[in-house]
Design a protein around this motif. Structure first.
Motif, PDB file in Angstrom:
ATOM      1  N   ARG A 168     136.334  -1.398  30.259  1.00 57.04           N
ATOM      2  CA  ARG A 168     136.011  -0.108  30.892  1.00 57.04           C
ATOM      3  C   ARG A 168     135.321   0.856  29.950  1.00 57.04           C
ATOM      4  NH1 ARG A 168     140.537  -1.200  33.826  1.00 57.04           N
ATOM      5  NH2 ARG A 168     140.218  -1.098  36.079  1.00 57.04           N
ATOM      6  N   ASP A 169     134.482   1.698  30.566  1.00 56.20           N
ATOM      7  CA  ASP A 169     133.867   2.822  29.869  1.00 56.20           C
ATOM      8  C   ASP A 169     134.968   3.629  29.175  1.00 56.20           C
ATOM      9  OD1 ASP A 169     132.144   4.807  29.078  1.00 56.20           O
ATOM     10  OD2 ASP A 169     131.392   5.252  31.085  1.00 56.20           O
ATOM     11  N   GLY A 170     134.773   3.925  27.901  1.00 54.73           N
ATOM     12  CA  GLY A 170     135.753   4.717  27.164  1.00 54.73           C
ATOM     13  C   GLY A 170     136.811   3.901  26.445  1.00 54.73           C
ATOM     14  N   GLU A 171     136.868   2.609  26.768  1.00 56.94           N
ATOM     15  CA  GLU A 171     137.889   1.746  26.172  1.00 56.94           C
ATOM     16  C   GLU A 171     137.583   1.458  24.698  1.00 56.94           C
ATOM     17  OE1 GLU A 171     139.539  -2.721  27.174  1.00 56.94           O
ATOM     18  OE2 GLU A 171     138.802  -1.499  28.840  1.00 56.94           O
ATOM     19  N   ARG A 172     138.643   1.368  23.918  1.00 53.71           N
ATOM     20  CA  ARG A 172     138.495   0.944  22.523  1.00 53.71           C
ATOM     21  C   ARG A 172     138.822  -0.545  22.468  1.00 53.71           C
ATOM     22  NH1 ARG A 172     138.482   4.843  18.610  1.00 53.71           N
ATOM     23  NH2 ARG A 172     138.497   6.955  19.458  1.00 53.71           N
ATOM     24  N   CYS A 173     137.852  -1.333  22.097  1.00 50.97           N
ATOM     25  CA  CYS A 173     138.027  -2.781  22.167  1.00 50.97           C
ATOM     26  C   CYS A 173     138.472  -3.355  20.834  1.00 50.97           C
ATOM     27  CB  CYS A 173     136.716  -3.449  22.571  1.00 50.97           C
ATOM     28  SG  CYS A 173     136.149  -2.926  24.188  1.00 50.97           S
ATOM     29  N   HIS A 177     129.992   2.157  28.652  1.00 52.76           N
ATOM     30  CA  HIS A 177     129.683   1.710  30.017  1.00 52.76           C
ATOM     31  C   HIS A 177     130.768   0.718  30.441  1.00 52.76           C
ATOM     32  CE1 HIS A 177     127.880  -1.265  27.272  1.00 52.76           C
ATOM     33  NE2 HIS A 177     128.251  -2.137  28.179  1.00 52.76           N
ATOM     34  N   ASP A 178     130.728   0.331  31.717  1.00 50.03           N
ATOM     35  CA  ASP A 178     131.686  -0.658  32.214  1.00 50.03           C
ATOM     36  C   ASP A 178     131.088  -2.051  32.167  1.00 50.03           C
ATOM     37  OD1 ASP A 178     133.824   1.101  33.136  1.00 50.03           O
ATOM     38  OD2 ASP A 178     132.428   1.735  34.693  1.00 50.03           O
ATOM     39  N   ARG A 189     126.728  -4.972  33.704  1.00 51.15           N
ATOM     40  CA  ARG A 189     127.026  -3.730  33.011  1.00 51.15           C
ATOM     41  C   ARG A 189     126.667  -2.605  33.967  1.00 51.15           C
ATOM     42  NH1 ARG A 189     123.533  -5.022  28.178  1.00 51.15           N
ATOM     43  NH2 ARG A 189     124.818  -6.242  26.749  1.00 51.15           N
ATOM     44  N   SER A 190     127.475  -1.561  33.988  1.00 51.24           N
ATOM     45  CA  SER A 190     127.171  -0.435  34.876  1.00 51.24           C
ATOM     46  C   SER A 190     127.682   0.871  34.312  1.00 51.24           C
ATOM     47  CB  SER A 190     127.793  -0.681  36.257  1.00 51.24           C
ATOM     48  OG  SER A 190     129.190  -0.769  36.161  1.00 51.24           O
ATOM     49  N   LYS A 191     127.089   1.936  34.813  1.00 53.49           N
ATOM     50  CA  LYS A 191     127.540   3.283  34.465  1.00 53.49           C
ATOM     51  C   LYS A 191     127.674   4.095  35.733  1.00 53.49           C
ATOM     52  CE  LYS A 191     126.248   5.740  30.649  1.00 53.49           C
ATOM     53  NZ  LYS A 191     126.804   5.636  29.287  1.00 53.49           N
ATOM     54  N   ASN A 192     128.766   4.815  35.840  1.00 53.60           N
ATOM     55  CA  ASN A 192     128.999   5.683  36.984  1.00 53.60           C
ATOM     56  C   ASN A 192     128.593   7.115  36.646  1.00 53.60           C
ATOM     57  OD1 ASN A 192     131.173   3.389  37.421  1.00 53.60           O
ATOM     58  ND2 ASN A 192     130.807   4.398  39.369  1.00 53.60           N
ATOM     59  N   ILE A 193     128.039   7.804  37.627  1.00 53.26           N
ATOM     60  CA  ILE A 193     127.755   9.228  37.435  1.00 53.26           C
ATOM     61  C   ILE A 193     128.680  10.025  38.353  1.00 53.26           C
ATOM     62  CG2 ILE A 193     125.390   8.861  36.641  1.00 53.26           C
ATOM     63  CD1 ILE A 193     124.448   9.800  39.404  1.00 53.26           C
TER      64      ILE A 193
END
Length: 243
Positions: free
Chosen positions: A46-51, A97-98, A64-68
């Motif tokens: 997920r967007d924002g996740e620390r991997c 991004h996701d 890959r995608s990004k939400n607005i």
DNA sequence: TCATTAACTGAGG
DNA sequence: CCTCAGTTAATGA
């Protein structure tokens, strides 16, 4: 799926753009891979996740995608088995991004630590991942040109042409049709148009006997017209290993 | 849920 | 005036 078979998908992918020695191949086979099965339409990362690990697609298709904020979503790329769409997480610590599954997927997770050790141990392999990342950037440049400048029918044809080429080099092409497991809604999010318009564009291309698109499968009906419309030159995919 | 289609609208060439 | 594309809404698979 055995871990061996999963690393084989990665090796096949890396072979496209880089030469691989037997020693390299053995090193990649020793990578510890944790396999997880995912349903369709699920966030892998997920967007924002620390991997702490990277994700290798062993089976299935991802995006890959990004939400607005207004709820719309831009699809940025389509990914097929053998690819590691979140390789950047090895050096960029928060996802921007996701990474979502399109279909049910078999994902192989490789720890950052194992990848870092591999990079240090084998500079040749590090170089391959470098090249892979640069090709990824080249593909994103191409995607921007597509969404920003082409007509809607040409956008669709271009994405189809690229996917077909990428599936071809990993031996997933049969005759003149190939897997493209997106709904028309998802397709519209990739092309930057509404779903209704995506439907109109598909209908037009079908009527013109250029391509067909049904139930997640694309069929090329007229190769010459298709390639002319798609304006596709595979140079940006950099598929030939350096000589 | 996804796909299809019509009808209407406006932007822009 | 024509083409492209977004919106809305109805309907089919």
């Amino acid at each position: 799926m055995a871990s061996e078979a999963i690393s084989a998908a990665l090796i096949r992918r890396l072979r496209i753009s880089s030469g691989l020695s037997d020693a390299d191949i053995n090193e990649i086979h020793t990578l510890p891979i944790l396999v997880r099965e995912y349903p369709a339409e699920r966030a892998g990362v997920r967007d924002g996740e620390r991997c702490t690990e990277c994700c290798l697609i062993a089976g299935g298709f991802c995006i890959r995608s990004k939400n607005i904020p207004d709820g719309n979503r831009q699809i940025l790329s389509i990914h097929i088995p053998g690819e590691v769409p979140d390789l950047m997480s090895l050096f960029l610590h928060v996802m921007d991004h996701d990474l979502m599954t399109l279909t049910p997927c078999t994902l192989g997770f490789i720890s950052h630590e194992a990848l870092r050790q591999l990079h240090r141990r084998r500079p040749d392999i590090a170089e391959m991942f470098w090249r892979d990342t640069l090709i990824d950037a080249a593909m994103l440049r191409d995607w921007i040109v597509n969404v920003g400048q082409r007509s809607a029918p040409a956008r669709l044809a271009h994405v189809m042409a690229e996917l077909r080429q990428r599936l071809k080099v990993v031996g997933r092409l049969n005759e003149n049709s190939f897997e493209m497991p997106l709904t028309q809604e998802q397709l519209s999010e990739a092309l930057g148009i509404t779903a209704v318009h995506a439907n109109r564009v598909i209908r037009q291309l079908r009527e013109d006997a250029i391509v067909d698109f049904q139930r997640g499968r694309a069929t090329i009906l007229n190769e010459r017209k298709f390639m002319e419309l798609a304006d596709f030159d595979n140079r940006y995919l950099h598929e030939s290993p350096a000589l």
